[in-house]
Design a protein around this motif. Structure first.
Motif, PDB file in Angstrom:
ATOM      1  N   ILE A 267      -1.096   6.747 -10.564  1.00 51.83           N
ATOM      2  CA  ILE A 267      -1.001   6.966  -9.119  1.00 51.83           C
ATOM      3  C   ILE A 267      -0.530   5.687  -8.431  1.00 51.83           C
ATOM      4  O   ILE A 267       0.324   5.726  -7.540  1.00 51.83           O
TER       5      ILE A 267
ATOM      6  N   TYR B 299       5.937  16.078  11.404  1.00 55.37           N
ATOM      7  CA  TYR B 299       6.038  17.516  11.648  1.00 55.37           C
ATOM      8  C   TYR B 299       7.462  17.903  12.001  1.00 55.37           C
ATOM      9  O   TYR B 299       7.939  18.975  11.616  1.00 55.37           O
TER      10      TYR B 299
ATOM     11  N   ARG C 115      12.267  22.472   6.114  1.00 55.12           N
ATOM     12  CA  ARG C 115      11.673  23.570   5.374  1.00 55.12           C
ATOM     13  C   ARG C 115      12.687  24.697   5.106  1.00 55.12           C
ATOM     14  O   ARG C 115      13.744  24.748   5.716  1.00 55.12           O
TER      15      ARG C 115
ATOM     16  N   LEU D 129      11.942  20.497   1.209  1.00 58.68           N
ATOM     17  CA  LEU D 129      10.569  20.221   1.634  1.00 58.68           C
ATOM     18  C   LEU D 129       9.614  20.346   0.445  1.00 58.68           C
ATOM     19  O   LEU D 129       9.862  21.093  -0.479  1.00 58.68           O
ATOM     20  N   TYR D 130       8.513  19.610   0.537  1.00 59.11           N
ATOM     21  CA  TYR D 130       7.482  19.594  -0.497  1.00 59.11           C
ATOM     22  C   TYR D 130       8.039  19.092  -1.829  1.00 59.11           C
ATOM     23  O   TYR D 130       7.821  19.666  -2.875  1.00 59.11           O
TER      24      TYR D 130
ATOM     25  N   VAL E 251       1.410  13.776   2.203  1.00 60.01           N
ATOM     26  CA  VAL E 251       0.637  15.008   2.398  1.00 60.01           C
ATOM     27  C   VAL E 251       1.497  16.070   3.068  1.00 60.01           C
ATOM     28  O   VAL E 251       1.586  17.208   2.608  1.00 60.01           O
ATOM     29  N   LEU E 252       2.159  15.683   4.161  1.00 54.71           N
ATOM     30  CA  LEU E 252       2.870  16.687   4.949  1.00 54.71           C
ATOM     31  C   LEU E 252       4.198  17.083   4.321  1.00 54.71           C
ATOM     32  O   LEU E 252       4.513  18.267   4.219  1.00 54.71           O
TER      33      LEU E 252
ATOM     34  N   GLY F 162       3.930  17.989   0.236  1.00 57.30           N
ATOM     35  CA  GLY F 162       3.119  19.120  -0.175  1.00 57.30           C
ATOM     36  C   GLY F 162       1.898  18.680  -0.947  1.00 57.30           C
ATOM     37  O   GLY F 162       1.226  19.488  -1.575  1.00 57.30           O
ATOM     38  N   SER F 163       1.617  17.360  -0.941  1.00 53.34           N
ATOM     39  CA  SER F 163       0.380  16.837  -1.502  1.00 53.34           C
ATOM     40  C   SER F 163       0.197  17.213  -2.975  1.00 53.34           C
ATOM     41  O   SER F 163      -0.915  17.339  -3.450  1.00 53.34           O
ATOM     42  N   LYS F 164       1.295  17.415  -3.677  1.00 53.07           N
ATOM     43  CA  LYS F 164       1.140  17.809  -5.084  1.00 53.07           C
ATOM     44  C   LYS F 164       0.822  16.614  -5.967  1.00 53.07           C
ATOM     45  O   LYS F 164       0.313  16.778  -7.065  1.00 53.07           O
ATOM     46  N   SER F 165       1.175  15.418  -5.480  1.00 48.13           N
ATOM     47  CA  SER F 165       0.841  14.218  -6.228  1.00 48.13           C
ATOM     48  C   SER F 165       0.083  13.285  -5.303  1.00 48.13           C
ATOM     49  O   SER F 165       0.456  13.137  -4.150  1.00 48.13           O
ATOM     50  N   LEU F 166      -0.960  12.674  -5.828  1.00 49.04           N
ATOM     51  CA  LEU F 166      -1.730  11.749  -5.011  1.00 49.04           C
ATOM     52  C   LEU F 166      -0.996  10.433  -4.873  1.00 49.04           C
ATOM     53  O   LEU F 166      -0.352   9.959  -5.804  1.00 49.04           O
TER      54      LEU F 166
ATOM     55  N   LEU G 186      -5.774   8.962  -2.511  1.00 53.84           N
ATOM     56  CA  LEU G 186      -6.808   8.758  -3.528  1.00 53.84           C
ATOM     57  C   LEU G 186      -8.018   8.065  -2.913  1.00 53.84           C
ATOM     58  O   LEU G 186      -9.165   8.470  -3.134  1.00 53.84           O
TER      59      LEU G 186
ATOM     60  N   THR H  30     -10.063  10.387  -0.679  1.00 57.14           N
ATOM     61  CA  THR H  30     -10.967  11.349  -1.331  1.00 57.14           C
ATOM     62  C   THR H  30     -12.269  10.672  -1.769  1.00 57.14           C
ATOM     63  O   THR H  30     -13.296  11.335  -1.858  1.00 57.14           O
TER      64      THR H  30
END
Lengths: 344, 302, 346
Positions: free
Chosen positions: B80, B134, B141, B163-164, B242-243, B246-250, B255, B258
């Motif tokens: 990470i 945003y 998107r 996106l993502y 995150v935005l 798509g928050s698929k990887s930290l 980290l 959390t």
């Protein structure tokens, strides 16, 4: 055909109306020390920038050795410049400054270094190769700038007021140096200055410029002794300009009626240099001393001429001047051959 | 002479003292607390047990217990960190490529125009980072503005699906941090003596050679400062991954978050933050070393 | 807010000096989540009872806990979520008031009368509650989907059109329900099973995201979204083809509760206030305002038709046994969960 031909070059900067250069034509010979002289704003620096390639003139032609150079970018012209501010690269050593031009042209390292050493020798800066520009004095930086330009072995070297930032003594010394280097390298120099004394001392020929036009081109004594206009007469050294008109016998006389000793057939402006006038009992002109400035070897007087509004300045050696004081009546003598009728 | 200098020095120190104390207290203080928290035992419901010192948090960064109770290397956190560093590095590169010409263009404009361009450049800073992200969300998107434009121009018939993805993160970070790259380079360019470029041209340098041999060394300070200013927040970026990702990887920032939220493991969160701080310090030291090197080169053989 | 509380308390103290000690001053101080009760209802309470209200705001249960632990008194009613209530009771931060014994105490819905976190409702009365399930747009699936987490973890034709909440706890819990594993497991083998499920699901997800969930569904970016039911209700309001799933394997239920802190200055007024909020018509007003369901029997007739008709808020009774209250897990369980989450996104 000259080495460098400037033909009817005119220039105005984009977005302005002011004509910086107006139909200027010049011919410069190989191996010549040529000076562009004029007050600030006369267009001399613009002319230099055109020769260097930083400006493209609105109209006109410039050829070097018969080749039109206006289309050639500055980095491909066989021309180098010594900038007024020197423009040394502050992050490079002296050696790397001097080898910069050769490196850009892909010259091998050993050859570059040899050429740089020779150039530094020429400007008497051997031993400074590894210093940084900020470690050097103004005069030394000026020499580095010169060495850097010369290392490229240009056909034409442009110098933009290179001595203006130096103090008087250093300037005198560098004038001699420049002259020597020009002779030793056989390069054509185009030297820009507003200092007429410097121009007279160094140049083979001088072009006097005024408001974008050429006023007069000639060797130093042409310019000094036989100025083509009031402007040149007054810009180069000190001068007395007298209004004179012919009398019935064709002799040029001052408004008070005194004949000057030369002939003419129309009203004219007559120039005489202060050092050509001397105080003598049998002098042709007479007047009263209104001011006096002692400056060591010489003393300058202002003398208001009798019967007229004219005031002239004269210069005498201080021994000659001894005993004369303010308010004294004096007579002034001169050799009529030293009078010059400025073109009307 | 020396006493006058020392009086002046003392006065300067006196005047700077409030600021220095503020920095020491409000920056140094929390940092000390953070280091301290990373070195004590966690409390079961969040928080820490003050006084029970342990290096568990740092061990946890590298090791874990496997199913058999053996301690094994755990590369998850390192990965990470590496990803965050790579992403920040990429952002530095992208902002440099876009920002350098921008800064140069602005520096070469008329002063009044320059002020206006700088104003426009800093305009996005007036808008909250979240809102700007945003906006990119809406642009990128599927069937968003970018897709619509691309399809209208017949560049593509399918949504681009930007996106993502890491591409979206890179776009978002580059956009967000671009001014941080442009401003210091611009500041250096403004002070840069452009007659040196003419000198380079005069000596036979092509445009590219003049750029690399004269302009870049001349504004090096600004470039290094810009890289650092982009790299550091890039390393800790939180909202954009995150935005837009798509928050698929930290990332490091997520980290750490959390640890204080769901995991309620404050010492580990503090330890993670401390490792991040060390990375940033390393980058800053690297910069100082680079500057020192070039200064030494300048003043060699006095 | 705080200042006002202190000022009014001081004023009340001055005015009340010498008055009968048995009589509480007409004042109740609330410590509430933001936008969680309509102002009109508070005004009505004051009008009916003559008790003035002040309100302070907090935004996490942890902040509430910290504030009460620090002994910040002055609050008469607080609103902790269920999972943190045992911690607060154990720490002696809440006082007993036996909610069922209040005049409206009998209204508490059967499923909420005896929660795990407060057996017998000795310390708390129910407030709003909700669930974390799945919403999907039936226009995008052509068929009604089965009520199971299987559609989320093995989306099949919906692959790439599914979003999960970016929330470690919610994602982990959903996987645990689906696999029939205790969501507070400390067993690494069970953890590995959950990780395997989540890793297999990940390529089918468009993203993990907790913000913009409503817009994402409405814009058609995703067809299915792991979602909080309040958001699902708002999706439904804009799109009547939206469906909310209560998966048969279990669904997390959160519940907020009214409680009285130890040392409250106006415990009697607090009880009057709590009782007021257990009256069906009053609590229905709150549901209509917040979009979250209450736990009071008999409130349905007062709900707006829109809320009453949305199963995402007004849960059909047959799903009651699918609800799994949120629970506080042990540190070891939390560590395992966080390690799995980290590894999933490494």
């Amino acid at each position: 055909m000259g080495f460098l031909e400037v033909e009817a070059v005119s220039h105005q900067y984009a977005g302005t109306d002011a004509q910086v250069l107006n139909e200027v034509s010049l011919t410069i010979q190989e191996n010549e020390f040529f000076t562009l002289l004029g007050p600030s704003g006369c267009g001399k620096t613009t002319m230099l920038r055109i020769l260097a390639g930083f400006e493209v003139p609105s109209r006109g032609r410039v050829t070097l050795d018969g080749q039109d150079i206006l289309r050639i970018p500055p980095w491909r012209r066989p021309v180098n410049t010594v900038f007024q501010s020197y423009a040394l690269f502050p992050h490079l050593t002296i050696l790397r400054n001097v080898t910069f031009g050769l490196k850009m042209r892909g010259v091998a390292k050993a050859d570059r270094h040899g050429a740089a050493r020779r150039a530094l020798d020429l400007v008497r800066l051997d031993g400074f190769a590894d210093r940084m520009p900020s470690d050097l004095s103004g005069g030394q930086q000026q020499r580095v700038a010169l060495a850097r330009a010369l290392a490229c072995q240009p056909r034409l070297l442009l110098l933009d007021e290179p001595l203006s930032a130096l103090d008087y003594k250093l300037r005198k010394e560098m004038q001699g140096e420049l002259k020597r280097i020009q002779r030793e390298t056989g390069t054509s120099f185009v030297f820009v200055t507003h200092d007429q004394e410097e121009a007279l001392a160094m140049s083979d020929r001088i072009a006097v410029m005024r408001q974008g036009t050429l006023e007069q081109v000639g060797n130093p004594s042409d310019i000094y002794d036989r100025p083509s206009s009031d402007f040149v007469a007054e810009f180069i050294g000190d001068s007395n300009l007298l209004n004179a008109a012919p009398d019935s016998q064709g002799r040029l006389c001052l408004p008070g009626g005194r004949a000057l000793g030369i002939r003419g057939d129309a009203p004219a402006r007559v120039m005489i240099r202060p050092e050509a006038l001397r105080i003598a009992p049998d002098g042709n002109l007479s007047g009263q001393v209104t001011d006096l400035v002692y400056s060591g070897a010489a003393t300058r007087f202002l003398v208001a001429l009798d019967g007229g509004e004219e005031t002239v300045q004269i210069q005498q050696t201080s021994t000659e001047a001894a005993g004369i004081s303010m308010g004294d009546k004096v007579c002034l003598a001169y050799d009529p051959q030293q009078l010059w009728v400025v073109a009307p | 002479m020396s006493t006058a200098a020392s009086v002046a020095g003392r006065r300067r120190a006196g005047l700077a003292a409030p600021a220095i104390l503020c920095i020491a207290f409000f920056m140094g203080g929390p940092m000390c607390i953070m280091v301290f928290v990373s070195l004590v035992e966690r409390a079961p419901d969040g928080g820490v047990i003050w006084g029970n010192f342990t290096t568990d948090a740092y061990k946890q960064f590298l090791f874990e217990e496997n199913l058999l109770g053996e301690t094994t290397l755990n590369a998850d956190y390192l990965r990470i960190y590496l990803r965050s560093a790579l992403l920040a590095g990429f952002t530095v590169l992208a902002t440099l490529i876009v920002g350098f010409p921008t800064a140069m263009y602005i520096a070469m404009q008329h002063p009044r125009r320059r002020a206006l361009l700088i104003f426009f450049l800093s305009l996005p800073f007036w808008v909250n980072l979240l809102v700007r992200n945003y906006a990119w969300l809406l642009l990128l998107r599927a069937n968003g503005l970018l897709d619509q434009a691309a399809m209208a121009l017949r560049l593509t018939s399918e949504p681009l699906n930007i996106l993502y993805s890491n591409t979206a993160i890179a776009i978002g970070l580059t956009y967000s941090f671009l001014p941080l790259m442009v401003l210091p380079i611009y500041a250096a360019m403004e002070k840069f003596d452009f007659s040196l470029v003419e000198a380079a041209f005069d000596l036979g340098a092509s445009r590219w050679q003049a750029l690399m041999h004269v302009i870049v060394p001349g504004v090096k300070g600004g470039i290094v400062a810009g890289c650092l200013l982009v790299f550091i927040p890039g390393l800790g970026s939180y909202v954009t991954p995150v935005l837009l990702g798509g928050s698929k990887s930290l990332m490091i920032g997520n980290l750490i978050e959390t640890q204080f939220a769901a995991a309620r493991n404050w010492p580990f969160g503090a330890a993670l933050a401390f490792v991040l701080l060390m990375m940033v310090m390393a980058a800053a030291l690297l910069r100082a070393a680079l500057l020192r090197k070039s200064r030494r080169a300048k003043s060699s053989n006095p | 807010m705080k200042l006002r509380t202190i000022a009014s308390a001081a004023l009340a103290a001055l005015l009340g000096a010498g008055a009968a000690l048995a009589e509480e001053e007409k004042q109740v101080n609330l410590f509430f989540w933001p936008s969680y009760i309509p102002d009109e209802l508070l005004e009505r309470f004051t009008k009916e009872t003559g008790i003035a209200i002040t309100m302070d705001i907090y935004d996490t249960n942890e902040a509430l806990l910290a504030k009460l632990q620090a002994g910040a008194a002055g609050y008469d009613v607080v609103i902790p979520s269920g999972y943190i209530v045992p911690t607060m009771i154990q720490a002696g931060l809440l006082q007993k008031f036996d909610a069922p014994s209040l005049p409206n105490g009998g209204n508490i819905a059967p499923g909420f009368a005896d929660p795990e976190f407060d057996p017998g409702r000795q310390y708390t009365a129910p407030y709003m509650w909700g669930t974390t399930g799945l919403v999907y747009d039936s226009a995008g699936t052509d068929v009604e989907l089965p009520e199971s987490w299987s559609v989320f973890f093995e989306p099949g034709p919906l692959s790439g059109k599914v979003a999960a909440l970016d929330d470690e706890v919610e994602v982990f819990n959903a996987a645990a329900y689906y696999l029939g594993i205790d969501k507070c497991t400390e067993d690494p083998r069970e953890g590995q099973q959950i990780l395997d499920l989540l890793s297999a699901q990940k390529p089918h997800l468009l993203l993990y995201g907790s913000s913009g969930t409503i817009d994402r569904v409405l814009a058609g970016e995703v067809t299915m979204h792991h979602i909080w039911n309040g958001a699902a209700h708002r999706v439904r309001k804009a799109r009547d083809t939206a469906r909310y799933i209560y998966p048969k394997e279990g669904i997390t239920q959160w519940a907020d509760n009214l409680a009285i802190p130890t040392g409250a200055e106006h415990p009697e007024n607090a009880k009057i206030f709590i009782d007021f909020l257990m009256k069906p018509e009053n609590v229905a007003e709150i549901t209509n305002f917040t979009g979250y369901m209450n736990a009071i029997s008999g409130s349905e007739p007062y709900l707006t038709p829109e809320i009453a008709a949305d199963p995402a808020v007004n849960m059909p009774a047959e799903y009651a046994d699918r609800l799994r209250p949120g629970r506080e897990c042990s540190p070891a369980a939390r560590d395992l969960r966080n390690r799995i989450w980290t590894r999933l996104k490494k």
